[in-house]
Every structure is written in structure tokens, then in C-alpha cells.
Design a protein around this motif. Sequence first.
Motif, short mmCIF file in Angstrom:
data_model
loop_
_atom_site.label_atom_id
_atom_site.label_comp_id
_atom_site.label_asym_id
_atom_site.label_seq_id
_atom_site.Cartn_x
_atom_site.Cartn_y
_atom_site.Cartn_z
N VAL A 132 33.69 17.26 42.38
CA VAL A 132 33.72 16.89 43.79
C VAL A 132 32.73 17.79 44.52
N SER A 133 31.98 17.19 45.45
CA SER A 133 31.06 17.97 46.28
C SER A 133 31.52 17.91 47.72
N ILE A 134 31.38 19.05 48.41
CA ILE A 134 31.82 19.17 49.80
C ILE A 134 30.69 19.77 50.60
N LEU A 135 30.22 19.03 51.60
CA LEU A 135 29.18 19.53 52.49
C LEU A 135 29.44 18.96 53.88
N GLU A 148 21.93 18.24 43.93
CA GLU A 148 23.11 19.05 43.66
C GLU A 148 24.40 18.22 43.64
N ILE A 149 24.46 17.17 44.41
CA ILE A 149 25.71 16.41 44.54
C ILE A 149 25.69 15.07 43.81
N ASP A 153 31.92 12.82 41.28
CA ASP A 153 32.73 11.61 41.39
C ASP A 153 33.12 11.33 42.83
N VAL A 154 33.44 12.40 43.56
CA VAL A 154 33.86 12.31 44.96
C VAL A 154 32.92 13.18 45.79
#
Length: 257
Positions: A132-135, A148-149, A153-154
Motif C-alpha cells: 500500500v502506498s500513502i501520499l 515508487e507507487i 495494490d492500494v
Amino acid sequence: MSLRICSLSSGSSGNCTFVATEKTCILIDAGIPSDRIKRSLRVLKADKAELSVLVTHAHTDHISNLAFAGERGARVYAHFLSAPSVVKRGKFAFTEFGDAEFSIGDISVTPFFVPHDIPCVGFTLRNQDRAVSILTDLGEADANTVREISNSDVVFIESNHDEALLQRGPYPWPLKKRILSRQGHLSNAACAETCAKLVAGRARQIILAHLSRENNYPELAFNTVAARLSAMGCVEGKDFSLEVAPAYRMSGLYEIC
């Protein structure tokens, strides 16, 4: 084994996101009151779990309640460029990180810089082959950010403002200029273009985050991104799922199995 993701709050008034496996619980940012965090953790059945807190950057809506980490005995992790501002927020165990990947329990954490007006990072969190990536705060999703992302999957990504609403709105021009700049915040249209690249790859769940209270609204952000993906021939619910993270309550719980 699964990777679980839930937004506890996302918006200009406060941000906090939960990511966990069966063995490891992490909060990304702590910008909301303790009672809301505690209540959310009870709902998620993580109120007794050992916690860690990852900090994206040192703006108030992301670190205003880092004192919660001290109350809970949680270790706080922040990039060394943010550390001077972060450590002033309370008494807690603290670890600086740089640009290299590191691990918290069975979750590997990859930080990456995103363009903003103070040092700010996004995170990709992985457990085995799940990611999972968060930005949440960035003025531009540049090629490095997309790279990077792109294998997550999410993706939890900022869709901060509608440019027309911002231009017509009451903000003074210097603030509008900052928001619209590469060091500001991602617009609905820019978010939609980024999501088009992500859905063409691995991402199947997109969560729109950090919406402006004054210059956006959930239906507009959702429709802008959904229309762009539809124009690619993608079908919502089949090729991708799209949600908007609420500003004042928890989102749904997303699980990558």
C-alpha cells in the motif's frame, strides 16, 4: 496473512491512517484528537496492540497529537529533516530515518520524497507481496513518485482541490498560488492523471485523500477521477475500486490478502 488499511481521518483538519498485519500496527501521522484515535483502534480491534507512528511531514494537521504516541508507548519515526519539529511535540521514543528502506515488525517501509513546501515523504508499506502506498500532501506526482507507487495494490492519494473552485474562492492570492504550485497540493485533475497511470499497472483500489474543505467536495473529486479512468475503458467495480476518505470519521477497512 493480510495487510489492512483504514483512514481514521483525512483532510485539512487532521490526518491519521492505520496500516496493519496480524503482527504489526502502524499509524501514519497523528493529527486528530486522542479520543478519536482510541475509539477507532477499538473498532479495529487494535486497542491493545503495540503501535508505531510514521510521520509524513511536520505540518500541524499531521503531527498535532503526537503526544498520543507517548501516552500509548508508541515509537515515532520521522525523516531526519522533519525531526527538529517532530521531537517538540511530546515525550516519546523516537527514531530518525533517511532515504533507505527500513522495517517495523513484519512491514517493510519505503519512504520517498514528494514535492511540498516543507520536507515531506510518502510511504510504501509492504508485507510479503502485498503493498500500500500513502501520499497525502504533494504538489506534483512526478515520474519518481509514480515509479515508487506503481507496484502497490492500494494507493491512498491526495485529491485536494478543484482548480476552478480554488480560483473563485476566498483564499488570498499568495495562498492560492502556493496550493497550485509544485510545492503545494494535488488537484483533482492531476490526481486523475496519476490514477490513470496506476490503474494501467497494478493498483486496483484507489482512496482519494486530504480533500480541501473549502475548495473541493467528495462527489467532485470522485467524479473527476472516475471520469478519467472511464475514458480509458476501465470499469469501476471491475477494473478498479474508487473511494473518498472521509474528513471526520473512519473510512472502510481495506484488506489485501
